[in-house]
Design an enzyme around this catalytic site. Structure first.
Site, PDB file in Angstrom:
ATOM      1  N   THR A  23       0.822  -1.212   0.000  1.00 27.06           N
ATOM      2  CA  THR A  23       0.000   0.000   0.000  1.00 27.06           C
ATOM      3  C   THR A  23       0.858   1.264   0.000  1.00 27.06           C
ATOM      4  OG1 THR A  23      -1.660  -1.219   1.258  1.00 27.06           O
ATOM      5  CG2 THR A  23      -1.880   1.171   1.187  1.00 27.06           C
ATOM      6  N   GLU A  24       0.405   2.248  -0.777  1.00 23.66           N
ATOM      7  CA  GLU A  24       1.102   3.531  -0.869  1.00 23.66           C
ATOM      8  C   GLU A  24       0.130   4.683  -0.613  1.00 23.66           C
ATOM      9  OE1 GLU A  24       4.185   2.052  -4.392  1.00 23.66           O
ATOM     10  OE2 GLU A  24       2.945   3.824  -4.691  1.00 23.66           O
ATOM     11  N   SER A  67      -6.648   0.696  -2.587  1.00 25.80           N
ATOM     12  CA  SER A  67      -6.763  -0.738  -2.840  1.00 25.80           C
ATOM     13  C   SER A  67      -6.299  -1.154  -4.226  1.00 25.80           C
ATOM     14  CB  SER A  67      -8.220  -1.183  -2.645  1.00 25.80           C
ATOM     15  OG  SER A  67      -8.634  -0.996  -1.318  1.00 25.80           O
ATOM     16  N   GLY A 119      -2.296   7.488  -1.218  1.00 26.79           N
ATOM     17  CA  GLY A 119      -3.079   7.890  -2.376  1.00 26.79           C
ATOM     18  C   GLY A 119      -3.427   6.784  -3.340  1.00 26.79           C
ATOM     19  N   GLN A 122     -35.233 -25.957  19.947  1.00 25.22           N
ATOM     20  CA  GLN A 122     -36.389 -25.081  19.811  1.00 25.22           C
ATOM     21  C   GLN A 122     -36.411 -24.395  18.446  1.00 25.22           C
ATOM     22  OE1 GLN A 122     -36.928 -22.350  23.074  1.00 25.22           O
ATOM     23  NE2 GLN A 122     -35.913 -23.715  24.534  1.00 25.22           N
ATOM     24  N   ASP A 161      -3.745 -15.058  -3.382  1.00 21.64           N
ATOM     25  CA  ASP A 161      -4.471 -16.333  -3.404  1.00 21.64           C
ATOM     26  C   ASP A 161      -4.048 -17.206  -2.231  1.00 21.64           C
ATOM     27  OD1 ASP A 161      -5.598 -15.423  -5.728  1.00 21.64           O
ATOM     28  OD2 ASP A 161      -4.282 -16.586  -7.044  1.00 21.64           O
ATOM     29  N   ARG A 177      -5.227 -14.695   1.395  1.00 21.61           N
ATOM     30  CA  ARG A 177      -6.622 -14.370   1.687  1.00 21.61           C
ATOM     31  C   ARG A 177      -7.330 -15.465   2.484  1.00 21.61           C
ATOM     32  NH1 ARG A 177      -7.252 -11.077  -3.986  1.00 21.61           N
ATOM     33  NH2 ARG A 177      -6.723  -9.049  -3.070  1.00 21.61           N
ATOM     34  N   GLU A 216      -5.322  -7.170   2.935  1.00 22.78           N
ATOM     35  CA  GLU A 216      -5.336  -8.215   1.907  1.00 22.78           C
ATOM     36  C   GLU A 216      -6.481  -8.013   0.917  1.00 22.78           C
ATOM     37  OE1 GLU A 216      -2.672 -10.685   1.982  1.00 22.78           O
ATOM     38  OE2 GLU A 216      -2.151  -9.040   3.313  1.00 22.78           O
TER      39      GLU A 216
END
Length: 402
Positions: free
Chosen positions: A135-136, A141, A138, A289, A253, A256, A379
């Site tokens: 992740t950077e 995802s 700006g 029940q 893959d 996750r 992730e």
């Protein structure tokens, strides 16, 4: 489908349960309050987690690559590293998610190493505690929009850029950094590099203060003219769709289903504690029940249990497919989407059902609710998982379905 847990994994599951109950739970609140303090109690458990991977060089929290064992004929049923990792981390996260993420040599970067490294790299880095930096600022995802660059310079690559939300970024012995060799060539040029701790040009800028998983350090890291040997590029150095971004994405893959298992563990912890509290309050949790004859609280618990079981079975399927060499991108995203969502839903609902007990620090319920949220985010967020599933079902590429 045989829905029983393979008997050969019983010792691993039992070990993980013991660690969660006798070590993680007693220190859970302490390290939640003492954010960024290293849990020294975890050093002794690195060897236990190594046992989960049979000492293999492709181990770690990232599970194994999508391939069958050497010499396997392609028939029969394989239950290997992926299934073991999911089962073990499910139990550990029943104890504490942040502490499970802090065990030495079990970083998410080990996933990338397992997914795309060649045999020589597996031997070099298999026992390295590796964080993963994707992740950077700006970028959010969209992993394909990575701006960190890696420029070839003789026998080295020079890396420049900034990464945020790197789990175990300060504590790990190395960081697997995703960077582009050529921005003009898009996704195909994105590669992953192992940058070892202490490499000149790599600087931990800060540690983030977080809603949950406070026992785990989350770092922002800057790379300024950081030189790494060309041998530290994981996999094939050639720029191509199959060997570039698509190969790097195989990391997800593997991971996750692992994150889905973590969500199942913390959600199960919340459900079990809520059941104990409601029983103490005099509610009958009997299953014989009909739902319309029970109290609203009991009916809600039964519905949450059903959701959790559905997520668990999806997760086991995704891990099983990985162990059997079957492409599992859709199933991995289905497991992550379901488990991430219901894990957070269950922990929050348990806080509500237990009223003041659920909201106070006298119980771990409020902590589990905070910890569970990240498992629906990292992730790949809920929205990203649903997009991947839609692409797989409709046979669309990322450019055709955004």
């Amino acid at each position: 489908m045989n829905l029983d847990i393979p008997g050969k994994f019983a010792p691993i599951v039992h070990q993980a349960q013991q660690v969660a109950r006798e070590v993680f739970r007693p220190i859970s609140r302490h390290y939640d309050r003492a954010e960024h303090a290293y849990p020294k109690e975890l050093d002794m458990f690195a060897s236990i987690m190594d046992g989960m991977n049979d000492g293999a060089a492709d181990g770690g929290a990232g599970a194994g690559r999508l391939a069958r064992s050497a010499g396997d004929t392609g028939t029969g049923n394989q239950n290997g590293t992926n299934m073991k990792t999911v089962l073990g981390l499910t139990e550990l996260c029943w104890g504490d998610v942040g502490l499970a993420l802090s065990i030495p040599r079990q970083g998410l970067g080990n996933s990338a190493i397992a997914a795309v490294a060649n045999e020589q790299q597996l031997q070099r880095f298999g026992k390295t505690w590796a964080a993963m930096a994707i992740t950077e600022p700006g970028v959010g995802s969209d992993s394909a929009a990575i701006r960190t660059t890696a420029t070839k310079d003789g026998d080295h690559y020079i890396i420049n850029g900034e990464k945020i939300y790197v789990t175990a970024g300060e504590r790990a012995n190395a960081v697997v950094v995703w960077a582009t060799l050529d921005k003009s060539q898009g996704r195909a040029a994105i590669k992953s590099f192992v940058v070892e701790k202490g490499t000149p040009g790599m600087t931990v800028e800060r540690l983030e203060k977080k809603l949950g998983i406070r026992a785990s350090d989350t770092a922002a890291i800057r790379f300024h003219n950081c030189r790494v040997p060309k041998e530290n590029l994981l996999g094939d150095p050639e720029i191509s769709v199959d060997k570039g971004f698509a190969g790097a994405m195989q990391t997800f893959d593997n991971t996750r289903p692992v994150v889905a298992g973590m969500a199942i563990g913390v959600a199960r912890a919340a459900l079990e504690r809520t059941q104990e509290i409601l029983k103490t309050a005099g509610l009958d949790l009997a299953y014989q029940q009909q739902s319309w004859t029970t109290t609203a609280a009991v009916r809600e618990l039964h519905l949450l249990e059903a959701e959790l079981e559905a997520a668990r079975l999806l997760t086991l399927r995704a891990a099983w497919m990985a162990d059997n060499g079957q492409p599992n991108s859709k199933e991995a995203s289905m497991a992550k989407a379901k488990a991430g969502r219901v894990g957070n839903q269950i922990t929050l609902r348990c806080v509500e059902l237990c009223a003041s007990l659920g909201y106070q620090e006298t119980e771990l319920l409020e902590k589990w609710a905070r910890d569970s949220k990240i498992l629906d985010i990292f992730e790949g967020t809920q929205q990203i998982q649903l997009l991947i599933i839609a692409r797989r079902l409709l046979g669309k590429s990322s450019s055709e379905l955004k």
